[in-house]
Design a protein around this motif. Structure first.
Motif, mmCIF file in Angstrom:
data_model
loop_
_atom_site.group_PDB
_atom_site.id
_atom_site.type_symbol
_atom_site.label_atom_id
_atom_site.label_comp_id
_atom_site.label_asym_id
_atom_site.label_seq_id
_atom_site.Cartn_x
_atom_site.Cartn_y
_atom_site.Cartn_z
ATOM 1 N N VAL A 358 -2.669 -7.259 -8.571
ATOM 2 C CA VAL A 358 -3.686 -7.210 -7.511
ATOM 3 C C VAL A 358 -4.418 -8.543 -7.404
ATOM 4 O O VAL A 358 -4.694 -9.033 -6.302
ATOM 5 N N GLU A 359 -4.707 -9.162 -8.550
ATOM 6 C CA GLU A 359 -5.388 -10.453 -8.512
ATOM 7 C C GLU A 359 -4.526 -11.530 -7.876
ATOM 8 O O GLU A 359 -5.028 -12.443 -7.226
ATOM 9 N N ARG A 360 -3.208 -11.421 -8.032
ATOM 10 C CA ARG A 360 -2.303 -12.432 -7.495
ATOM 11 C C ARG A 360 -1.983 -12.199 -6.020
ATOM 12 O O ARG A 360 -1.890 -13.137 -5.238
ATOM 13 N N ARG A 361 -1.787 -10.928 -5.629
ATOM 14 C CA ARG A 361 -1.269 -10.659 -4.296
ATOM 15 C C ARG A 361 -2.078 -9.652 -3.502
ATOM 16 O O ARG A 361 -1.704 -9.302 -2.382
ATOM 17 N N GLY A 362 -3.188 -9.177 -4.069
ATOM 18 C CA GLY A 362 -3.969 -8.163 -3.377
ATOM 19 C C GLY A 362 -3.335 -6.792 -3.522
ATOM 20 O O GLY A 362 -2.259 -6.640 -4.116
ATOM 21 N N ILE A 363 -4.006 -5.787 -2.983
ATOM 22 C CA ILE A 363 -3.487 -4.427 -3.062
ATOM 23 C C ILE A 363 -2.388 -4.251 -2.026
ATOM 24 O O ILE A 363 -2.604 -4.460 -0.834
ATOM 25 N N MET A 364 -1.203 -3.841 -2.485
ATOM 26 C CA MET A 364 -0.054 -3.659 -1.602
ATOM 27 C C MET A 364 0.382 -2.200 -1.590
ATOM 28 O O MET A 364 1.575 -1.885 -1.590
ATOM 29 N N LEU A 365 -0.603 -1.297 -1.607
ATOM 30 C CA LEU A 365 -0.352 0.128 -1.607
ATOM 31 C C LEU A 365 -0.779 0.721 -0.269
ATOM 32 O O LEU A 365 -1.669 0.191 0.408
ATOM 33 N N THR A 366 -0.174 1.839 0.092
ATOM 34 C CA THR A 366 -0.614 2.554 1.295
ATOM 35 C C THR A 366 -1.904 3.307 0.988
ATOM 36 O O THR A 366 -2.263 3.509 -0.181
ATOM 37 N N ARG A 367 -2.578 3.730 2.028
ATOM 38 C CA ARG A 367 -3.800 4.507 1.841
ATOM 39 C C ARG A 367 -3.506 5.785 1.048
ATOM 40 O O ARG A 367 -4.270 6.156 0.149
ATOM 41 N N ALA A 368 -2.379 6.435 1.360
ATOM 42 C CA ALA A 368 -2.027 7.665 0.645
ATOM 43 C C ALA A 368 -1.830 7.399 -0.848
ATOM 44 O O ALA A 368 -2.223 8.212 -1.690
ATOM 45 N N GLU A 369 -1.243 6.269 -1.189
ATOM 46 C CA GLU A 369 -1.025 5.947 -2.601
ATOM 47 C C GLU A 369 -2.337 5.652 -3.313
ATOM 48 O O GLU A 369 -2.514 6.025 -4.483
ATOM 49 N N VAL A 370 -3.272 5.008 -2.618
ATOM 50 C CA VAL A 370 -4.599 4.774 -3.207
ATOM 51 C C VAL A 370 -5.321 6.095 -3.423
ATOM 52 O O VAL A 370 -5.903 6.344 -4.488
ATOM 53 N N LEU A 371 -5.297 6.976 -2.418
ATOM 54 C CA LEU A 371 -5.963 8.268 -2.553
ATOM 55 C C LEU A 371 -5.339 9.085 -3.680
ATOM 56 O O LEU A 371 -6.039 9.810 -4.398
ATOM 57 N N ARG A 372 -4.031 8.966 -3.854
ATOM 58 C CA ARG A 372 -3.364 9.681 -4.940
ATOM 59 C C ARG A 372 -3.894 9.233 -6.293
ATOM 60 O O ARG A 372 -4.039 10.038 -7.218
ATOM 61 N N GLN A 373 -4.228 7.965 -6.428
ATOM 62 C CA GLN A 373 -4.744 7.483 -7.698
ATOM 63 C C GLN A 373 -6.124 8.053 -7.978
ATOM 64 O O GLN A 373 -6.458 8.351 -9.129
ATOM 65 N N TYR A 374 -6.940 8.219 -6.933
ATOM 66 C CA TYR A 374 -8.235 8.887 -7.120
ATOM 67 C C TYR A 374 -8.036 10.337 -7.542
ATOM 68 O O TYR A 374 -8.763 10.853 -8.406
ATOM 69 N N GLU A 375 -7.050 11.017 -6.956
ATOM 70 C CA GLU A 375 -6.778 12.401 -7.339
ATOM 71 C C GLU A 375 -6.359 12.474 -8.799
ATOM 72 O O GLU A 375 -6.773 13.381 -9.537
ATOM 73 N N ARG A 376 -5.545 11.524 -9.232
ATOM 74 C CA ARG A 376 -5.120 11.513 -10.630
ATOM 75 C C ARG A 376 -6.330 11.392 -11.551
ATOM 76 O O ARG A 376 -6.397 12.044 -12.598
ATOM 77 N N TYR A 377 -7.265 10.548 -11.163
ATOM 78 C CA TYR A 377 -8.457 10.380 -11.997
ATOM 79 C C TYR A 377 -9.262 11.670 -12.053
ATOM 80 O O TYR A 377 -9.657 12.142 -13.125
ATOM 81 N N ASN A 378 -9.514 12.278 -10.915
ATOM 82 C CA ASN A 378 -10.372 13.461 -10.869
ATOM 83 C C ASN A 378 -9.707 14.674 -11.510
ATOM 84 O O ASN A 378 -10.392 15.576 -11.991
ATOM 85 N N GLN A 379 -8.390 14.714 -11.517
ATOM 86 C CA GLN A 379 -7.693 15.840 -12.138
ATOM 87 C C GLN A 379 -7.653 15.731 -13.655
ATOM 88 O O GLN A 379 -7.239 16.674 -14.328
ATOM 89 N N ARG A 380 -8.058 14.611 -14.208
ATOM 90 C CA ARG A 380 -7.971 14.392 -15.657
ATOM 91 C C ARG A 380 -9.343 14.402 -16.327
ATOM 92 O O ARG A 380 -9.527 13.786 -17.359
#
Length: 442
Positions: A358-380
């Protein structure tokens, strides 16, 4: 008797190298003491050493060839890689040689010579780095049989002997699998395989730089054994034998294949060592992409992804993927960091690689993939604190780059427990861990 004769000198040096490698171990570097063969060969011009290398390869004295390459790599002569007609010089051509140790020695030599610009055969180096990195660290066998049930039976026998097996039901799929995986110690091919036939398939293996030294066993029914033997006679390192009926019989046949490859056989531990070295070289090259960009390492991303799943290589592979930084690399690192089946050290390495990407190239994820990472956090939220630290650090990375601080839970220190180090190899602690009910941005 005639030391001034160039032909005799080359033969003498070849034999010296061969003996030194056999005495010291074909999988070990040459001894480098004051009176060693290595020290004596350093006194000769590189042109003589190139001729010794050519002679060793011509005679298939691969241990001596690897030794000659070691000496050439220490010569400091970058001109060894430059040719006037665009044809790769002998050292550069050895980077794609079928013998694994010769190839690895050649890659190491080129890395020591450290060319700062393109040279004939430079593309071979990137391909070989990917080849070495793609090991999964197991003893594997490729089975090519048109009947899946027969292939499964062979795989069961091999499992009794300590091998993992992959099966293909056509010649084409077997060839593709062999190209993709660097761990096959030999291949077992049925004489009834089609698309292409066993004869054509054996020829394809021998013409491919990655597979030219892979032992092949051609299995045939008793009445067809003569025809299989005729196929085996056309190509090196091919043996014909009756279809095995049990693991004891198969063990004897495997021993025949291993005798054919002789000292060129490479162990699982050696393959892992080659893979670790390849990933270290990738890190060296990706550290300064402006200088080494001509190697085009991004094409080796699938190979590094394989290494990411090999526990002995995960840390290095995560760093390399972080340097590559593509959307595919970022997503693979997130998946590993979120996988509770992997060790916490592997997951931390993946999160560190994601931060670098991310520091080298920025975030290259779709919005759905970013939201999925938040779901992973909240489910744990009931997960261990170490898991929360890794997942929280990933969201910190995402939010620092993508989101305004006012829109995130990270902006409110009151919602965080006390900070705790997440990366033990860092000098500074990461930003504090967010609360378990951290919500994704709208």
């Amino acid at each position: 008797m005639a030391p001034d004769q160039p032909e005799y000198l080359r033969l003498y040096l070849l034999c010296e190298l061969d003996l030194a490698k056999i005495d010291g171990g074909v999988d070990q570097p040459l001894p480098r003491g004051a009176d060693s063969v290595f020290a004596r060969l350093r006194q000769y011009p590189v042109a003589v050493l190139e001729e010794v290398l050519m002679l060793a390869l011509r005679q298939q004295r691969f241990a001596a060839a690897a030794g000659a390459i070691e000496v050439l790599g220490e010569s400091g002569e970058g001109q060894l890689l430059i040719s006037s007609d665009g044809t790769p010089r002998r050292l550069a051509a050895a980077v794609s040689h079928a013998d694994r140790r010769v190839r690895c020695a050649a890659v190491a030599a080129v890395m020591k010579l450290d060319p700062r610009g393109p040279f004939p055969g430079a593309s071979y180096l990137a391909e070989s780095l990917g080849y070495f990195a793609s090991t999964v660290g197991s003893r594997r066998v490729l089975i090519a049989h048109p009947r899946a049930s027969e292939a499964q039976s062979l795989a069961g026998m091999l499992a009794e002997l300590g091998y993992d097996a992959d099966a293909a039901t056509s010649g084409r799929s077997a060839f593709v699998m062999a190209q993709r995986h660097a761990d096959y110690e030999f291949a077992l091919i049925s004489d009834s395989i089609q698309g292409p036939t066993v004869s054509e398939l054996a020829g394809m293996f021998r013409q491919d730089g990655r597979l030219g030294r892979l032992p092949i066993g051609v299995m045939a029914a008793g009445d067809k054994l003569d025809r299989a033997a005729a196929v085996a006679a056309l190509e090196p390192l091919v043996e014909a034998f009756p279809r095995p009926v049990d693991s004891a019989t198969l063990s004897l046949l495997i021993e025949r294949l291993r005798r054919g490859i002789g000292r060129s056989a490479v162990t699982k531990d050696e393959r892992l060592a080659h893979a670790a070295a390849a990933l270290d070289w990738m890190l060296q090259l990706t550290e300064n992409p402006n200088t080494y960009g001509f190697y085009v390492l991004a094409k080796q991303e699938p190979a590094v992804e394989i290494a990411l799943q090999t526990p002995e290589l995960t840390g290095r592979a995560a760093l390399v993927l972080g340097r590559i930084g593509s959307s595919r690399a970022q997503l693979g690192l997130l998946d590993l960091a979120s996988n509770r089946a992997r060790t916490i050290l592997d997951r931390r390495a993946a999160a560190a690689g994601f931060r670098d990407a991310v520091e080298r190239r920025g975030i290259m994820l779709t919005r759905a993939e970013v939201l999925r990472q938040y779901e992973r956090y909240n489910q744990r939220e009931a997960a261990a604190r170490e898991t929360q630290q890794v997942l929280g650090a990933i969201l910190d990375t995402i939010e620092r780059v993508k989101l305004p601080a006012a829109n995130t839970a990270a902006s409110n220190p009151a919602h965080r427990p006390p900070a705790a180090p997440c990366w033990p190899w860092q000098n500074t602690a990461p930003s504090p861990l967010p609360s378990p009910d951290r919500r994704s941005p709208d």
